[in-house]
Write a protein that holds these residues in place. Structure first.
Motif, PDB file in Angstrom:
ATOM      1  N   THR A  33       0.827  -1.209   0.000  1.00 15.54           N
ATOM      2  CA  THR A  33       0.000   0.000   0.000  1.00 15.54           C
ATOM      3  C   THR A  33       0.855   1.251   0.000  1.00 15.54           C
ATOM      4  O   THR A  33       0.367   2.337  -0.260  1.00 15.54           O
ATOM      5  N   ALA A  34       2.124   1.125   0.316  1.00 15.72           N
ATOM      6  CA  ALA A  34       3.025   2.268   0.290  1.00 15.72           C
ATOM      7  C   ALA A  34       4.311   1.857  -0.397  1.00 15.72           C
ATOM      8  O   ALA A  34       4.721   0.708  -0.349  1.00 15.72           O
ATOM      9  N   VAL A  35       4.944   2.786  -1.043  1.00 12.23           N
ATOM     10  CA  VAL A  35       6.189   2.491  -1.739  1.00 12.23           C
ATOM     11  C   VAL A  35       7.340   2.566  -0.748  1.00 12.23           C
ATOM     12  O   VAL A  35       7.502   3.576  -0.062  1.00 12.23           O
ATOM     13  N   PRO A  36       8.150   1.514  -0.593  1.00 12.57           N
ATOM     14  CA  PRO A  36       9.273   1.558   0.343  1.00 12.57           C
ATOM     15  C   PRO A  36      10.204   2.706   0.013  1.00 12.57           C
ATOM     16  O   PRO A  36      10.607   2.881  -1.138  1.00 12.57           O
ATOM     17  N   ALA A  37      10.549   3.493   1.012  1.00 17.05           N
ATOM     18  CA  ALA A  37      11.429   4.629   0.787  1.00 17.05           C
ATOM     19  C   ALA A  37      12.878   4.199   0.664  1.00 17.05           C
ATOM     20  O   ALA A  37      13.667   4.830  -0.029  1.00 17.05           O
ATOM     21  N   ALA A  38      13.248   3.143   1.343  1.00 16.78           N
ATOM     22  CA  ALA A  38      14.641   2.700   1.334  1.00 16.78           C
ATOM     23  C   ALA A  38      14.682   1.185   1.271  1.00 16.78           C
ATOM     24  O   ALA A  38      14.579   0.517   2.283  1.00 16.78           O
ATOM     25  N   PRO A  39      14.793   0.608   0.055  1.00 12.59           N
ATOM     26  CA  PRO A  39      14.830  -0.843  -0.046  1.00 12.59           C
ATOM     27  C   PRO A  39      16.085  -1.400   0.615  1.00 12.59           C
ATOM     28  O   PRO A  39      17.088  -0.711   0.755  1.00 12.59           O
ATOM     29  N   VAL A  40      16.014  -2.657   1.019  1.00 14.86           N
ATOM     30  CA  VAL A  40      17.192  -3.289   1.591  1.00 14.86           C
ATOM     31  C   VAL A  40      18.251  -3.404   0.516  1.00 14.86           C
ATOM     32  O   VAL A  40      17.984  -3.344  -0.675  1.00 14.86           O
ATOM     33  N   ARG A  41      19.484  -3.571   0.957  1.00 10.61           N
ATOM     34  CA  ARG A  41      20.578  -3.752   0.006  1.00 10.61           C
ATOM     35  C   ARG A  41      20.683  -5.236  -0.319  1.00 10.61           C
ATOM     36  O   ARG A  41      21.002  -6.038   0.556  1.00 10.61           O
ATOM     37  N   TYR A  42      20.389  -5.566  -1.540  1.00 12.93           N
ATOM     38  CA  TYR A  42      20.473  -6.968  -1.956  1.00 12.93           C
ATOM     39  C   TYR A  42      20.779  -7.011  -3.438  1.00 12.93           C
ATOM     40  O   TYR A  42      20.114  -6.368  -4.251  1.00 12.93           O
ATOM     41  N   ASP A  43      21.815  -7.768  -3.794  1.00 16.28           N
ATOM     42  CA  ASP A  43      22.225  -7.897  -5.189  1.00 16.28           C
ATOM     43  C   ASP A  43      22.906  -9.245  -5.337  1.00 16.28           C
ATOM     44  O   ASP A  43      23.986  -9.464  -4.786  1.00 16.28           O
ATOM     45  N   ALA A  44      22.260 -10.179  -6.032  1.00 17.57           N
ATOM     46  CA  ALA A  44      22.801 -11.527  -6.134  1.00 17.57           C
ATOM     47  C   ALA A  44      22.537 -12.097  -7.519  1.00 17.57           C
ATOM     48  O   ALA A  44      21.612 -11.681  -8.221  1.00 17.57           O
ATOM     49  N   VAL A  45      23.387 -13.037  -7.917  1.00 19.15           N
ATOM     50  CA  VAL A  45      23.142 -13.788  -9.148  1.00 19.15           C
ATOM     51  C   VAL A  45      22.829 -15.226  -8.768  1.00 19.15           C
ATOM     52  O   VAL A  45      23.218 -15.708  -7.706  1.00 19.15           O
ATOM     53  N   THR A  77      14.589 -14.189   1.520  1.00 20.03           N
ATOM     54  CA  THR A  77      14.940 -13.166   2.500  1.00 20.03           C
ATOM     55  C   THR A  77      14.456 -11.756   2.199  1.00 20.03           C
ATOM     56  O   THR A  77      14.343 -10.948   3.114  1.00 20.03           O
ATOM     57  N   LEU A  78      14.183 -11.413   0.945  1.00 18.41           N
ATOM     58  CA  LEU A  78      13.701 -10.072   0.655  1.00 18.41           C
ATOM     59  C   LEU A  78      12.363  -9.846   1.358  1.00 18.41           C
ATOM     60  O   LEU A  78      11.514 -10.748   1.384  1.00 18.41           O
ATOM     61  N   PRO A  79      12.138  -8.675   1.935  1.00 25.58           N
ATOM     62  CA  PRO A  79      10.907  -8.434   2.692  1.00 25.58           C
ATOM     63  C   PRO A  79       9.654  -8.618   1.842  1.00 25.58           C
ATOM     64  O   PRO A  79       9.617  -8.220   0.674  1.00 25.58           O
ATOM     65  N   LEU A  80       8.647  -9.222   2.434  1.00 23.00           N
ATOM     66  CA  LEU A  80       7.373  -9.352   1.744  1.00 23.00           C
ATOM     67  C   LEU A  80       6.789  -7.965   1.480  1.00 23.00           C
ATOM     68  O   LEU A  80       6.824  -7.088   2.341  1.00 23.00           O
ATOM     69  N   GLY A  81       6.254  -7.768   0.273  1.00 21.94           N
ATOM     70  CA  GLY A  81       5.738  -6.465  -0.105  1.00 21.94           C
ATOM     71  C   GLY A  81       6.779  -5.549  -0.704  1.00 21.94           C
ATOM     72  O   GLY A  81       6.455  -4.433  -1.120  1.00 21.94           O
ATOM     73  N   SER A  82       8.039  -6.005  -0.771  1.00 23.48           N
ATOM     74  CA  SER A  82       9.089  -5.198  -1.384  1.00 23.48           C
ATOM     75  C   SER A  82       9.191  -5.528  -2.866  1.00 23.48           C
ATOM     76  O   SER A  82       8.449  -6.360  -3.394  1.00 23.48           O
ATOM     77  N   PHE A  83      10.120  -4.865  -3.544  1.00 22.68           N
ATOM     78  CA  PHE A  83      10.243  -5.004  -4.986  1.00 22.68           C
ATOM     79  C   PHE A  83      11.669  -5.389  -5.360  1.00 22.68           C
ATOM     80  O   PHE A  83      12.626  -5.049  -4.651  1.00 22.68           O
ATOM     81  N   ALA A  84      11.799  -6.087  -6.474  1.00 20.74           N
ATOM     82  CA  ALA A  84      13.124  -6.495  -6.935  1.00 20.74           C
ATOM     83  C   ALA A  84      13.186  -6.409  -8.451  1.00 20.74           C
ATOM     84  O   ALA A  84      12.193  -6.701  -9.141  1.00 20.74           O
ATOM     85  N   GLU A  85      14.339  -6.003  -8.957  1.00 25.01           N
ATOM     86  CA  GLU A  85      14.598  -6.066 -10.382  1.00 25.01           C
ATOM     87  C   GLU A  85      15.222  -7.423 -10.684  1.00 25.01           C
ATOM     88  O   GLU A  85      16.173  -7.834 -10.020  1.00 25.01           O
ATOM     89  N   VAL A  86      14.680  -8.117 -11.662  1.00 26.68           N
ATOM     90  CA  VAL A  86      15.214  -9.410 -12.081  1.00 26.68           C
ATOM     91  C   VAL A  86      15.687  -9.267 -13.521  1.00 26.68           C
ATOM     92  O   VAL A  86      14.930  -8.838 -14.397  1.00 26.68           O
ATOM     93  N   THR A  87      16.952  -9.606 -13.749  1.00 22.35           N
ATOM     94  CA  THR A  87      17.564  -9.474 -15.070  1.00 22.35           C
ATOM     95  C   THR A  87      17.951 -10.842 -15.605  1.00 22.35           C
ATOM     96  O   THR A  87      18.605 -11.621 -14.907  1.00 22.35           O
ATOM     97  N   SER A  88      17.552 -11.142 -16.822  1.00 19.27           N
ATOM     98  CA  SER A  88      17.975 -12.374 -17.480  1.00 19.27           C
ATOM     99  C   SER A  88      19.429 -12.217 -17.911  1.00 19.27           C
ATOM    100  O   SER A  88      19.772 -11.269 -18.636  1.00 19.27           O
ATOM    101  N   LEU A  89      20.280 -13.131 -17.481  1.00 13.39           N
ATOM    102  CA  LEU A  89      21.687 -13.053 -17.871  1.00 13.39           C
ATOM    103  C   LEU A  89      21.907 -13.563 -19.290  1.00 13.39           C
ATOM    104  O   LEU A  89      23.024 -13.477 -19.819  1.00 13.39           O
ATOM    105  N   LEU A 162      27.885  -5.128 -18.607  1.00 12.39           N
ATOM    106  CA  LEU A 162      27.357  -5.535 -17.303  1.00 12.39           C
ATOM    107  C   LEU A 162      27.003  -7.022 -17.316  1.00 12.39           C
ATOM    108  O   LEU A 162      27.277  -7.742 -16.348  1.00 12.39           O
ATOM    109  N   LEU A 163      26.394  -7.495 -18.398  1.00 12.21           N
ATOM    110  CA  LEU A 163      26.044  -8.908 -18.477  1.00 12.21           C
ATOM    111  C   LEU A 163      27.287  -9.790 -18.384  1.00 12.21           C
ATOM    112  O   LEU A 163      27.258 -10.837 -17.732  1.00 12.21           O
ATOM    113  N   ALA A 164      28.367  -9.370 -19.017  1.00 15.06           N
ATOM    114  CA  ALA A 164      29.604 -10.152 -18.951  1.00 15.06           C
ATOM    115  C   ALA A 164      30.109 -10.236 -17.518  1.00 15.06           C
ATOM    116  O   ALA A 164      30.559 -11.291 -17.054  1.00 15.06           O
ATOM    117  N   SER A 165      30.021  -9.121 -16.787  1.00 20.23           N
ATOM    118  CA  SER A 165      30.453  -9.114 -15.391  1.00 20.23           C
ATOM    119  C   SER A 165      29.566 -10.006 -14.535  1.00 20.23           C
ATOM    120  O   SER A 165      30.057 -10.746 -13.665  1.00 20.23           O
TER     121      SER A 165
END
Length: 264
Positions: A33-45, A77-89, A162-165
């Motif tokens: 119902t509200a947009v998270p102001a500060a998402p958690v730090r998470y970045d994984a492949v 582990t990402l909070p329920l109701g939060s958002f994530a970008e998913v990229t196809s490698l 970026l994809l190569a990395s």
């Protein structure tokens, strides 16, 4: 007399990721119902799988019913109701998803996408696809679209460099192995499930190898053969809750004898 109002400003504190075991499925639904102001730090492949009609209508960990066509995902582990970008490698295509469930149950998966999300990402034609998962903020418009089961605004494709990395990071990928306290509380799974034992769901047993393999292919499972009996099994699963979900889904598809088995 002028009144001077002082407002203290500062960066948002780091938010620790919550393990899946800490999620109370009986709690009130977590809705965006509200947009998270500060998402958690998470970045994984890692690798993404997807699930569809076999779980349609099931309760998600956030309290709502699972909609296969919505753009949602299950994460440990990402909070329920939060958002994530998913990229196809493979393609660089990037989508925004709403995290509304816990999973994946498989130890070798990073995220479980809904069928709608997998189609939007272009990975629905395969059981498992390499991806990047990054916690993200969402605009009010994107949050509303995802909450209504629609896609968010298009994201830019990841550039080739970026994809190569990211693919280089994937080459050293180690599957997340997580045992939760749920194993100690589940009355429907043998106590032997605690520790390093393997949880599987046995769907059916056949005397015909071809029939067993055909069912395993449909359910994305595997076949074990012993003494002329071919058993179709799903998993392994990371915890009893995930195994129970898979067993219940198999039962709804007509395999009422599906059972959870524990192997050392």
């Amino acid at each position: 007399m002028a009144l001077l109002l002082l407002t203290a400003c500062g960066g948002a504190p780091s938010v620790p990721l919550t393990p899946a075991a800490a999620v109370d499925r009986a709690a009130a639904p977590v809705l965006p119902t509200a947009v998270p102001a500060a998402p958690v730090r998470y970045d994984a492949v890692g690798y993404a799988s997807w699930y569809g009609e076999e779980l349609a209508g099931n309760d998600t960990a956030s309290g709502g019913a699972f909609d296969p066509g919505a753009i949602t995902a299950a994460h440990r582990t990402l909070p329920l109701g939060s958002f994530a970008e998913v990229t196809s490698l493979d393609s660089g295509r990037t989508i925004l998803v709403l995290v509304n469930d816990r999973g994946p149950g498989r130890l070798d998966r990073e995220i479980d996408l809904s069928r709608g999300a997998a189609q939007a990402l272009g990975t629905s034609n395969r059981a498992m696809a390499p991806v990047r998962v990054r916690a993200s903020a969402a605009t009010a418009a994107d949050a509303a679209s995802l909450a209504a089961g629609r896609s968010a605004n298009a994201r830019l494709d990841a550039p080739a460099a970026l994809l190569a990395s990211l693919r280089a990071r994937l080459s050293t990928y180690t599957p997340p192995i997580q045992r939760t306290a749920d194993a100690r509380r589940s009355p429907r799974v043998a106590r032997a499930a605690i520790g390093v034992d393997t949880l599987l769901v046995q769907v059916a047993a056949f005397s015909n190898a071809a029939r067993a393999q055909a069912l395993a292919d449909r359910l994305r499972g595997s076949v074990t053969a012993e003494g002329g009996v071919y058993r179709v099994r799903l998993g392994p699963f990371v915890d009893p809750v995930s195994a129970e979900r898979a067993r219940d889904a198999a039962a709804r598809r007509g395999y009422g004898d599906a059972t959870i088995v524990v192997e050392p």
